[in-house]
Design an enzyme around this catalytic site. Structure first.
Site, PDB file in Angstrom:
ATOM      1  N   ARG A 323       1.048  -1.362   0.007  1.00  0.00           N
ATOM      2  CA  ARG A 323      -0.019  -0.096  -0.194  1.00  0.00           C
ATOM      3  C   ARG A 323       0.948   1.241  -0.053  1.00  0.00           C
ATOM      4  O   ARG A 323       0.482   2.276  -0.541  1.00  0.00           O
ATOM      5  CB  ARG A 323      -0.948  -0.022   1.173  1.00  0.00           C
ATOM      6  CG  ARG A 323      -2.008   0.980   0.943  1.00  0.00           C
ATOM      7  CD  ARG A 323      -3.180   0.976   2.213  1.00  0.00           C
ATOM      8  NE  ARG A 323      -4.114   0.113   1.813  1.00  0.00           N
ATOM      9  CZ  ARG A 323      -5.475   0.424   1.269  1.00  0.00           C
ATOM     10  NH1 ARG A 323      -5.596   1.889   1.310  1.00  0.00           N
ATOM     11  NH2 ARG A 323      -6.180  -0.562   1.148  1.00  0.00           N
ATOM     12  N   GLU A 726      -9.041   6.563   7.594  1.00  0.00           N
ATOM     13  CA  GLU A 726      -7.730   6.733   7.345  1.00  0.00           C
ATOM     14  C   GLU A 726      -7.462   7.977   6.623  1.00  0.00           C
ATOM     15  O   GLU A 726      -6.291   8.783   7.127  1.00  0.00           O
ATOM     16  CB  GLU A 726      -7.053   5.453   6.576  1.00  0.00           C
ATOM     17  CG  GLU A 726      -7.309   4.346   7.491  1.00  0.00           C
ATOM     18  CD  GLU A 726      -6.952   2.973   6.753  1.00  0.00           C
ATOM     19  OE1 GLU A 726      -5.851   2.135   7.124  1.00  0.00           O
ATOM     20  OE2 GLU A 726      -7.374   2.776   5.598  1.00  0.00           O
TER      21      GLU A 726
END
Length: 777
Positions: A323, A726
Site C-alpha cells: 500500500r 484513514e
C-alpha cells in the site's frame, strides 16, 4: 415528528449529525470494556514472560521459581499448546505463540503464568531464569541491508512507461533519501482478552480486537478445535488504529489455552510497558528516490525504493509495504515510474497495521521529492504540486494501471487555497522571516488522494443480521467492530433510514462470530462501506417480505405501499410501524434476515502489478501554519484549515470528529512520536514518560475543518458516502511541510531542508544548524 437530520419525520436517519451511540457513556464512565466486566467466580489471571535479548538461542529455561510463587496455578510454554504453536498470517508459520528455541526480538513471549490474581501473575513472571546463546541482530533498515537484506515476504514492483529514458531525457534530475520513523498505537484501552470455557470443546473469548473472525480462527488453531467451537465477542474497544487487527491474537489465544487447561475463566491484560514492548507498531521506512522533471517542475520519471523495518515475522508487512507503493503517487501523475518495496527482516517486534496502512509512508516519500523539486527550481511547493496533479485522459493512470475516474483534487485544493488565503499569508510569512532573527514561520498546503478497499480482494465482503421484533423494535448485528470511530451508530442510521423509523428503535449489539461469520477486519477505512451495505441488504429483504404481505392482505399493487416516517402506507390506509409489524408476525412473515455485501468492480494481480484494487478514492487538503524558535527547535502549530471529501456524509458530526482526530494523530507521528531502541535491541520508549503523543497544547490554536459538501461519491456506496477513517491522517503532512519551510528560511530557501521524520524539536534544530553551515560554506 421532528426533523433533526434533514430527513423529515424520523429522528437519527442518515446524512444528519447524530451523537456517538456510546458518547454519553464514555463521558460518564459507564461504557463497559473487557476489564469492566464482572469476573466470574474463580477467574484466573495470566501474564506473559518476555525475553530480554534481541536474538539468541535459549540454552536453559528454568521456571521452577515461577511455578512456586504465591498464587500461581500453572505455567504455560510451547509444549502446553494443545494445537498449533502459531499465530502467524496464513501460509507463513513464522510467528509462534511462545518461543520454542530461538528468540527473535527483545520482548518476545517465552511463557505465560496463570495465577489467582494479576498482581501475583505479574510478579511471578519476573522470576524466570533464562540463559541464552547470543546471536547477531539487526535493528533497522541500514543494519538489515548490511546483514544481507533478508525479507519477511516477497517484495512488490509497480512499473509503467520507460523509466530509464524518462530520467535520461529529463531537463533536471535529483536523487535523495528520506527516513521516517514508526509510531506506537497508544490506544487508551490496552490489549486484553478474557476467555470463558464451555462444555466439550467450546470457549467464549471476549477480545479487544478489530478482527473477531481472525481471533476465532487463531484460537481454534491453537486449541486444535474447529471454528464453530469458538465464539468471539467484541462490544467496543478503547481505540485500535490497526494495533488490534492482528496483535490481539496473542492475548486471546493465551487466555483461551489457559481457560481450557484449568477449566476456569482467564483474563490477560499486560501493563502499558509490556504492551508497547511486545506488540507491533507502524513501520519505519527509508525511501531512496531518483526523479526527473522539467523547468516547470512537472515530473517526467520516478524511480524509488521503499524499504521498511518489518520486524522478525511477516505479520501484515506485505500488504503494508504494497500500500505504500499504491500511495507513492499521492495526487500526482507520473508518466514513467518504477516503485519497489523492500520489506526487511529485523530483530524487532513485528510491525503491523496502523491507520493508513503504509499509505502515509508512501505519501510522505513522494512529498519529499515534490519539495526537492520546488527548492531546486526556487518555486512555491504548492505550484509544483498543482503542476503534477492527476488530470484527464492521458494524465489519469496510476502506477498500478488503474484509471482515476473520480478526480476532484484540483477543485478541492483551489477552494482551500482561496478559503485559507494561502498566497497572501505565504507572502507575509516570507517577509516576516526576513526581519526575524529568532522566530521563523512556515506554511504549506498539501493534498491527499487515498484509495478505498482492501487490496486483498477477498476481504471486501461483509455480513449483517437484522431482526425485527413483534413490537417493532429492531436488533442489529454486523461484522464491524466499534473502536470509538462511530461505526455502530452509522450502520444503525442506515438501518433506521431503510425502515424509516427513529434511530432509538434500533438496538446496536456486540459483534460476535456466533451471529455473523467469516467477517473481515474493521480496517482499510471500509467499515461503514461494507457493513452499512450488508445491513441495508438485510433490511431490503425484510421490506420485500412486508410489501408482499401487504399486497396479499390488502389487495393493493406494489406501488401503493410506502414506508414513511414510523408508519407504513398501504393504499390510503396508514399503519403505525409497530402495528404493521405485529400484523405481519401474525401472518407468519419472516422478520429476520442475514444481509451480505461484496464490493464490485475490483481486482488485483500482484505479480503483474496491475489491476483495479480500489473502488474509489477519497480526497482532502490541509493548509497549516507553524512558528519555530530557531534557538531551541521548539515550535507551535498556529493554524490549520482543512477541506475534506467524505462524499455525501452519513453523519457529519462523526466524520468531522474523525478528520480532527486523524489529523492530530498524523501530526503526532510526523512531529513528536519517536521510537528508540538501544544498542542491546531494547525498546526504550515504552511508556508515557518516554513516548510523547500529542496533548491538548499541541492541537492547532486555530483549527478549521470543513466537509466538501458538494462532493457525492460516483461509486455506488452506502448512500453515496465515502470512507473517513484513514484518509484524514495524511492531512498532517502539511504540518511537516510547513516546518520544512520554516527551517529552510535560515538559508533563504536556497537549500532543500531534507528533514527526516519525526520532526522533533531536536531534529528541527539540527537541520537548521546544518543549513546555516551549508549556506555559509
Amino acid at each position: 415528528m421532528t426533523a433533526l437530520d434533514g430527513r423529515v419525520g424520523i429522528r437519527g436517519g442518515v446524512h444528519g449529525a447524530q451523537q456517538h451511540d456510546s458518547g454519553h457513556k464514555h463521558v460518564a464512565g459507564t461504557a463497559e470494556y473487557i476489564d469492566d466486566m464482572p469476573e466470574l467466580a474463580g477467574t484466573l489471571h495470566a501474564y506473559l514472560g518476555l525475553s530480554d535479548v534481541a536474538h539468541g538461542e535459549i540454552v536453559a529455561l528454568d521456571l521452577e521459581a515461577v511455578a512456586r510463587a504465591p498464587g500461581v496455578v500453572g505455567v504455560l510454554t510451547a509444549a502446553d499448546v494443545p494445537g498449533h504453536n502459531d499465530i502467524s498470517q496464513p501460509g507463513k508459520h513464522d510467528e509462534p505463540i511462545f518461543v520454542e528455541k530461538r528468540v527473535e526480538f527483545h520482548g518476545q513471549p517465552l511463557f505465560a503464568v496463570v495465577a489467582t490474581s494479576r498482581h501475583a501473575a505479574r510478579r511471578a513472571a519476573k522470576l524466570a531464569e533464562v540463559r541464552y546463546d547470543p546471536l547477531p541482530f539487526a535493528l533497522d533498515v541500514a543494519a538489515a541491508r548490511q546483514a544481507g537484506g533478508a525479507v519477511v515476504t516477497d517484495p512488490m514492483k509497480l512499473e509503467r512507461g520507460d523509466v530509464a529514458a524518462g530520467l535520461a531525457g529529463a531537463r533536471h534530475r535529483i536523487t535523495g533519501s528520506m527516513a521516517m520513523g514508526g509510531q506506537d498505537h497508544f490506544y487508551l484501552e490496552g490489549q486484553i482478552a478474557m476467555a470463558v470455557p464451555g462444555e466439550d470443546e467450546d470457549v467464549t473469548v471476549y477480545s479487544s480486537t478489530q478482527h473477531p473472525s481472525e481471533v476465532q480462527h487463531m484460537v481454534g488453531h491453537a486449541l486444535g478445535v474447529p471454528s464453530n467451537a469458538v465464539n468471539v465477542v467484541v462490544r467496543r474497544m478503547g481505540g485500535g488504529f490497526g494495533g488490534k487487527e492482528t496483535q490481539g491474537n496473542l492475548f486471546a489465544v493465551v487466555a483461551a489455552i489457559a481457560a481450557k487447561r484449568f477449566r476456569r475463566a482467564v483474563k490477560l491484560r499486560p501493563d502499558r510497558d509490556d504492551d508497547m514492548i511486545a506488540t507491533g507498531k507502524r513501520h519505519d521506512f527509508v525511501v531512496d528516490y531518483d526523479v526527473g522533471f522539467d523547468d516547470e517542475g512537472r515530473i517526467a520519471a520516478v524511480d524509488a525504493v521503499f524499504a521498511a523495518r518489518c520486524g522478525f515475522s511477516a505479520d501484515l508487512s506485505g500488504p503494508v509495504t504494497d500500500r505504500a507503493l499504491f500511495h507513492a503517487d499521492n495526487a500526482y501523475y507520473y508518466p514513467n515510474v518504477r516503485l519497489v518495496s523492500e520489506p526487511l527482516k529485523t530483530n524487532t517486534v513485528s510491525n503491523t497495521a496502523f491507520r493508513g496502512f503504509g499509505g502515509p509512508q508512501g505519501m510522505v516519500g513522494c512529498e519529499r521529492w515534490i519539495e526537492d523539486i520546488a527548492y531546486h527550481l526556487g518555486k512555491d511547493p504548492l505550484d509544483i504540486r498543482k503542476a503534477n496533479f492527476y488530470g484527464e485522459r492521458d494524465r489519469n493512470v496510476t502506477p498500478y494501471h488503474q484509471t482515476v475516474k473520480d478526480n476532484i483534487i484540483a477543485r478541492l485544493v483551489d477552494e482551500l487555497e482561496a478559503g485559507a488565503d494561502y498566497r497572501r499569508r505565504r507572502a507575509e510569512i516570507v517577509a516576516f522571516n526576513t526581519g526575524s532573527k529568532t522566530l521563523k514561520r512556515g506554511i504549506a498546503l498539501t493534498p491527499v488522494k487515498f484509495g478505498i478497499s482492501f487490496t486483498m480482494t477477498a476481504f471486501n465482503q461483509a455480513g449483517a443480521l437484522v431482526h425485527v421484533y413483534r413490537d417493532g423494535s429492531v436488533h442489529l448485528n454486523h461484522g464491524g467492530t466499534e473502536m470509538g470511530q462511530g461505526l455502530y451508530v452509522k450502520v444503525a442510521q442506515v438501518l433506521a433510514d431503510c425502515f424509516q423509523i427513529d434511530l432509538d428503535k434500533v438496538k446496536i449489539t456486540a459483534t460476535t462470530t456466533g451471529k455473523v461469520p467469516n467477517t473481515s477486519a474493521t480496517a482499510a477505512s471500509s467499515g461503514s462501506d461494507l457493513n452499512g451495505m450488508a445491513a441495508a441488504n438485510a433490511a431490503e429483504q425484510i421490506k420485500d417480505r412486508l410489501i408482499l404481505f401487504a399486497m396479499e392482505r390488502f389487495g393493493v399493487p406494489k406501488d401503493a405501499i410506502a414506508f414513511e416516517p414510523n408508519c407504513v402506507m398501504v393504499g390510503n390506509q396508514r399503519f403505525d410501524w409497530a402495528d404493521f409489524i405485529d400484523q405481519a408476525y401474525l401472518a407468519r412473515v419472516q422478520l429476520s434476515a442475514a444481509g451480505f455485501y461484496k464490493t464490485p468492480d475490483i481486482h488485483w494481480d500482484r505479480a503483474a502489478g496491475k489491476g483495479q484494487p480500489f473502488f474509489y478514492f477519497a480526497y482532502g487538503a490541509a493548509c497549516s501554519e507553524v512558528v519555530v524558535d530557531s534557538l531551541t527547535g521548539e515550535y507551535m502549530v498556529e493554524r490549520v484549515d482543512i477541506l475534506h471529501d467524505v462524499g455525501k456524509s452519513l453523519n457529519p458530526a462523526i466524520d468531522i470528529g474523525q478528520i480532527e482526530g486523524g489529523f492530530v494523530q498524523g501530526m503526532g507521528w510526523l512531529t513528536t512520536e519517536e521510537l528508540w531502541w538501544d544498542r542491546e535491541g531494547r525498546l526504550r520508549t515504552h511508556a508515557p514518560s518516554t513516548y510523547k503523543i500529542p496533548v491538548v497544547s499541541d492541537v492547532p490554536k486555530i483549527f478549521n475543518v470543513r466537509l466538501a459538501e458538494w462532493s457525492v461519491n460516483k461509486a455506488p456506496t452506502i448512500r453515496r458516502s465515502k470512507a473517513v477513517g484513514e484518509p484524514p491522517f495524511m492531512l498532517a503532512m502539511s504540518v511537516f511541510e510547513a516546518l520544512s519551510m520554516a527551517v529552510a528560511s535560515v538559508a533563504d530557501y536556497t537549500i532543500a531542508p531534507r528533514m527526516d521524520a519525526p520532526a522533533t524539536p531536536e531534529r528541527v534544530l539540527m537541520v537548521m544548524e546544518r543549513l546555516k553551515r551549508e549556506r555559509a560554506g
